[in-house]
Design an enzyme around this catalytic site. Structure first.
Site, PDB file in Angstrom:
ATOM      1  CD  GLN A  21      42.107  37.582   3.562  1.00 40.69           C
ATOM      2  OE1 GLN A  21      41.887  36.582   2.978  1.00 40.69           O
ATOM      3  NE2 GLN A  21      41.294  38.329   4.027  1.00 40.69           N
ATOM      4  CB  CYS A  22      43.291  33.644  -1.228  1.00 38.19           C
ATOM      5  SG  CYS A  22      43.373  33.437  -3.033  1.00 38.19           S
ATOM      6  N   PRO A  23      46.382  34.953  -2.215  1.00 34.41           N
ATOM      7  CG  PRO A  23      47.936  34.969  -4.061  1.00 34.41           C
ATOM      8  CD  PRO A  23      46.981  35.769  -3.138  1.00 34.41           C
ATOM      9  CG  MET A  24      50.012  36.394   0.415  1.00 31.20           C
ATOM     10  SD  MET A  24      51.782  36.061  -0.394  1.00 31.20           S
ATOM     11  CE  MET A  24      51.283  37.060  -1.901  1.00 31.20           C
TER      12      MET A  24
ATOM     13  CG  ASP B  26      42.371  32.200   3.066  1.00 28.94           C
ATOM     14  OD1 ASP B  26      40.952  32.404   3.002  1.00 28.94           O
ATOM     15  OD2 ASP B  26      42.999  31.796   1.986  1.00 28.94           O
TER      16      ASP B  26
END
Lengths: 159, 80
Positions: B17-20, B44
């Site tokens: 998920q954000c920000p990964m 995502d």
């Protein structure tokens, strides 16, 4: 604004709420990922995000305050905490949705070179020592150091 | 064109998920030589806008973007 070299981001973390601290670390890691030189200035309740899990304080008030100070894994959300239930629920919901946990986000920020700064004055007031903070904290500084960082920054945030 | 797109490295950011996806991309691009291509796979939906923004900010070139079966695939050429 930085005239040459990489762009800079500077974030004040005043809040010790799980959700707000989460937002701060997401923005910081993303800014670093986008090539920005990023610093985070932790003050007042925000110090919990860089505090070790241990008791603090010297005097009676400092020790009393210590009961309410958590570490990054122990802080609760700004709404619906219900004495820790909310923290548990949010953690579970984020885990189920594979959102990176707050301690992992902090480690990620450290690994990416985000500079963690602690506010000297809040530490004095709250009776938190340098040894009470995680080793990765780059420096313990005052407001002028933050202002200098902010003057040179392309993004400044207060969370 | 297509032979130029042979990726030097691949990054599987599916399920993150954000920000990964952006964070991992920024780390992985360092392992690609300048001019080389990094292939990033993500699930995502925000990564469509985010990887584009990341490329714009860092100056790396988003050569191609594909999507199918809920997976977004990005081909990024390292420029610096």
């Amino acid at each position: 604004m930085s005239e040459n070299g990489p762009k800079k981001a500077s974030i004040v973390v005043f809040s010790g709420d799980m959700d707000r601290v989460m937002a701060a670390f997401i923005i910081a890691t993303t800014a670093a990922a986008m090539g920005m030189e990023t610093s985070m200035f932790f003050t007042f309740w925000g110090l919990q995000a860089i505090k070790k899990k241990r008791g603090t304080g010297k005097g009676l008030f400092g020790k009393m305050l210590s009961i309410f100070l958590k570490d990054i894994d122990g802080i609760g959300p700004s709404k619906m905490n219900f004495g820790g239930m909310g923290r548990w629920m949010f953690k579970k919901m984020m885990k189920d949705k594979k959102v990176t946990s707050l301690p992992e986000l902090r480690q990620m920020a450290i690994d990416m070179g985000v500079k963690l700064l602690a506010c000297q004055m809040s530490m004095d007031v709250m009776e938190i020592d340098r040894e009470d903070l995680i080793d990765e904290v780059a420096d313990v500084v005052g407001a002028a150091t933050y202002i200098l960082e902010a003057q040179q920054a392309d993004i400044t945030l207060f969370i | 064109m297509s032979e130029e797109l042979t990726p030097e490295k691949e990054l599987d950011a599916r399920g993150l998920q954000c920000p990964m996806p952006v964070v991992k991309t920024s780390q992985e691009i360092k392992n690609v030589s300048v001019g080389g291509v990094l292939k990033v796979m993500a699930t995502d939906p925000g990564s469509m806008a985010d990887i584009t923004a990341w490329c714009k900010s860092t100056g790396n070139e988003l050569v191609k973007m594909e999507q199918g079966d809920g997976v977004f695939i990005f081909y990024i050429r390292r420029t610096n």
